[in-house]
Design a protein around this motif. Sequence first.
Motif, mmCIF file in Angstrom:
data_model
loop_
_atom_site.group_PDB
_atom_site.id
_atom_site.type_symbol
_atom_site.label_atom_id
_atom_site.label_comp_id
_atom_site.label_asym_id
_atom_site.label_seq_id
_atom_site.Cartn_x
_atom_site.Cartn_y
_atom_site.Cartn_z
ATOM 1 N N GLY A 171 0.788 -1.233 0.000
ATOM 2 C CA GLY A 171 0.000 0.000 0.000
ATOM 3 C C GLY A 171 0.816 1.276 0.000
ATOM 4 O O GLY A 171 0.340 2.311 -0.471
ATOM 5 N N ASN A 172 2.060 1.225 0.541
ATOM 6 C CA ASN A 172 2.856 2.457 0.579
ATOM 7 C C ASN A 172 3.528 2.749 -0.756
ATOM 8 O O ASN A 172 4.064 3.834 -0.957
ATOM 9 C CB ASN A 172 3.956 2.359 1.659
ATOM 10 C CG ASN A 172 3.351 2.429 3.051
ATOM 11 O OD1 ASN A 172 2.331 3.096 3.248
ATOM 12 N ND2 ASN A 172 3.958 1.719 3.987
ATOM 13 N N ILE A 173 3.524 1.730 -1.628
ATOM 14 C CA ILE A 173 4.312 1.866 -2.857
ATOM 15 C C ILE A 173 3.432 2.058 -4.091
ATOM 16 O O ILE A 173 3.615 3.015 -4.846
ATOM 17 C CB ILE A 173 5.221 0.619 -3.022
ATOM 18 C CG1 ILE A 173 6.189 0.550 -1.843
ATOM 19 C CG2 ILE A 173 5.964 0.676 -4.356
ATOM 20 C CD1 ILE A 173 6.972 -0.715 -1.754
ATOM 21 N N VAL A 174 2.469 1.144 -4.269
ATOM 22 C CA VAL A 174 1.650 1.191 -5.490
ATOM 23 C C VAL A 174 0.859 2.505 -5.520
ATOM 24 O O VAL A 174 0.205 2.870 -4.550
ATOM 25 C CB VAL A 174 0.701 -0.029 -5.558
ATOM 26 C CG1 VAL A 174 -0.213 0.071 -6.784
ATOM 27 C CG2 VAL A 174 1.510 -1.306 -5.618
ATOM 28 N N ARG A 213 3.280 -5.913 -12.485
ATOM 29 C CA ARG A 213 4.541 -6.112 -13.180
ATOM 30 C C ARG A 213 5.540 -4.991 -12.792
ATOM 31 O O ARG A 213 6.682 -5.273 -12.418
ATOM 32 C CB ARG A 213 4.313 -6.117 -14.688
ATOM 33 C CG ARG A 213 5.562 -6.425 -15.494
ATOM 34 C CD ARG A 213 5.217 -6.433 -16.971
ATOM 35 N NE ARG A 213 4.396 -7.610 -17.291
ATOM 36 C CZ ARG A 213 4.916 -8.763 -17.681
ATOM 37 N NH1 ARG A 213 6.213 -8.891 -17.787
ATOM 38 N NH2 ARG A 213 4.139 -9.783 -17.962
ATOM 39 N N SER A 214 5.073 -3.734 -12.820
ATOM 40 C CA SER A 214 5.990 -2.634 -12.488
ATOM 41 C C SER A 214 6.373 -2.684 -11.002
ATOM 42 O O SER A 214 7.481 -2.331 -10.629
ATOM 43 C CB SER A 214 5.390 -1.274 -12.858
ATOM 44 O OG SER A 214 4.089 -1.149 -12.343
ATOM 45 N N LEU A 215 5.469 -3.171 -10.148
ATOM 46 C CA LEU A 215 5.787 -3.306 -8.720
ATOM 47 C C LEU A 215 6.909 -4.324 -8.522
ATOM 48 O O LEU A 215 7.861 -4.080 -7.772
ATOM 49 C CB LEU A 215 4.544 -3.752 -7.942
ATOM 50 C CG LEU A 215 4.789 -4.082 -6.472
ATOM 51 C CD1 LEU A 215 5.163 -2.829 -5.688
ATOM 52 C CD2 LEU A 215 3.569 -4.727 -5.835
ATOM 53 N N GLU A 236 14.570 -3.807 -7.588
ATOM 54 C CA GLU A 236 15.683 -2.885 -7.892
ATOM 55 C C GLU A 236 15.949 -1.865 -6.787
ATOM 56 O O GLU A 236 16.914 -1.126 -6.857
ATOM 57 C CB GLU A 236 15.358 -2.095 -9.176
ATOM 58 C CG GLU A 236 15.457 -2.929 -10.422
ATOM 59 C CD GLU A 236 14.980 -2.157 -11.654
ATOM 60 O OE1 GLU A 236 14.411 -1.062 -11.469
ATOM 61 O OE2 GLU A 236 15.187 -2.671 -12.755
ATOM 62 N N GLN A 237 15.087 -1.786 -5.794
ATOM 63 C CA GLN A 237 15.148 -0.640 -4.899
ATOM 64 C C GLN A 237 15.984 -0.777 -3.625
ATOM 65 O O GLN A 237 16.273 0.207 -2.968
ATOM 66 C CB GLN A 237 13.732 -0.175 -4.535
ATOM 67 C CG GLN A 237 13.080 0.659 -5.621
ATOM 68 C CD GLN A 237 13.824 1.964 -5.880
ATOM 69 O OE1 GLN A 237 14.377 2.573 -4.980
ATOM 70 N NE2 GLN A 237 13.863 2.388 -7.144
ATOM 71 N N LYS A 254 7.294 6.225 -8.438
ATOM 72 C CA LYS A 254 7.219 6.606 -9.852
ATOM 73 C C LYS A 254 7.072 5.383 -10.748
ATOM 74 O O LYS A 254 7.870 4.443 -10.664
ATOM 75 C CB LYS A 254 8.503 7.348 -10.243
ATOM 76 C CG LYS A 254 8.267 8.803 -10.598
ATOM 77 C CD LYS A 254 9.578 9.511 -10.874
ATOM 78 C CE LYS A 254 10.041 10.299 -9.658
ATOM 79 N NZ LYS A 254 11.414 10.324 -9.359
ATOM 80 N N GLY A 255 6.045 5.363 -11.568
ATOM 81 C CA GLY A 255 5.881 4.308 -12.576
ATOM 82 C C GLY A 255 5.318 3.013 -12.024
ATOM 83 O O GLY A 255 5.171 2.036 -12.759
ATOM 84 N N VAL A 256 5.026 2.946 -10.704
ATOM 85 C CA VAL A 256 4.494 1.683 -10.164
ATOM 86 C C VAL A 256 2.972 1.763 -10.131
ATOM 87 O O VAL A 256 2.372 2.349 -9.235
ATOM 88 C CB VAL A 256 5.054 1.382 -8.756
ATOM 89 C CG1 VAL A 256 4.516 0.054 -8.251
ATOM 90 C CG2 VAL A 256 6.561 1.370 -8.767
#
Length: 391
Positions: free
Chosen positions: A213-216, A226-228, A234-235, A220-222
């Motif tokens: 929930g904090n990311i999606v 798939r992007s998540l 990578e993070q 940027k771009g998530v």
Amino acid sequence: MCPTLSKLEKVCSIRDLQALARKRVPKMFYDYVDSGSWSESTYKRNDSDFNDLLFRQRIGIDVTQRNTTSLMAKTPVTMPVALAPVGLAGMQYADGEILAARAAETFGIPFTLSSLSICSIEDVARQTSRPFWFQLYVFKDRDFTRQLMERARNAGCNTLVVTMDLPIMGQRHKDVKNRLSAPPRLTVSSLMQFLNRPGWCFKMARTTHRTFGNIVGHAKGVTNLRSLAVWTSEQLDASLNWKDLEWIRDQWDGYLIIKGVLNTEDLNRTIDVGAQAVVVSNHGGRQLDGAPSTIRTLAGIVEAANQQVSVLLDSGIRSGQDVLKAVALGAQGVLIGRAFVYGLGAAGQAGVAKALEIIHKEIESTMALVGETEIPGLGTHNLIIPGHFSI
Ligand SMILES: Cc1cc2nc3c(=O)[nH]c(=O)nc-3n(C[C@H](O)[C@H](O)[C@H](O)COP(=O)(O)O)c2cc1C
């Protein structure tokens, strides 16, 4: 009576809650909790090393009035325990972070929300009324990291717990074998696991909180799964160092806790940076396999800290007796991870409340039998410590 509550009536220990969680939570998510990195030697030692410390029984002391309240990282607590940050807690039970935060609030102890939670900072803030602690992973995307701190501050968090022991991810074999992800991939094996856990599925179907929930929608771009997956792989930042901590110190004007200290060299760096507290932690045995248990390293760190920072401990706490052993060796308090997560997996908010009740009762009873009535009165005089215990 509801079946979950009647099951809880027979629960006497954290181990009982663990057994219930194993029956209710799909295997891949239960395994995610009950695992350590590689050979799991540190994971096992965290637990078993507590058994090498014995209590000194005392008699003839009036222990009618016992008080378990204290201060932990400047927060008044009803017992010296906080809930540790646990990623994906919302996969143990639908809306898990909100439920655990509410249980902690009702009990009067701090809840720490993980950066990698399922329910977001804002979700938890909306459903609780007291400030919670926020745990920060320093992501490569520093702008996103800064925004996380800002969101936490806007949500009323006054304490930041920065985790430093995860520049790369320790490997847990079970997670690789189970192909763990959130939300889970639908394969024949995962479908079988869900079909065997209808209670879990029923609750999960009724919530919208099923991914980070904090990311999606924030990073940027998530925007989708798939992007998540690409973003999270990578993070993690292997370059994480003390200069980054100085940057965080400049961004964050609240209380700062550094999590993952296991020796005096690193303790001194946290003092130089200006942190107010450290958590002596090996991430519950999930990072460096072969690292010592935290309870063995605690006394040396407390002595070196010399009250310049508050010293907290986590990793291996499974009972109120473990809490008291850590406090007697000089910890201001402890964080519990699996001990509350097993309660959450077993029965949601009621299960976390049960875990806290059990630990509280164990603290109170043990205080009586060692002849102490107040948390600040505890010390090494309450323990029988074998030679060469501390390292
Ligand atoms: C399933 C699981 C997920 C965790 N996720 C995080 C996390 O997101 N951030 C963090 O700083 N620590 C995380 N930890 C480590 C805990 O905060 C804590 O250090 C550890 O659980 C303490 O050990 P214990 O489980 O034996 O009490 C996690 C631990 C577990 C068991």
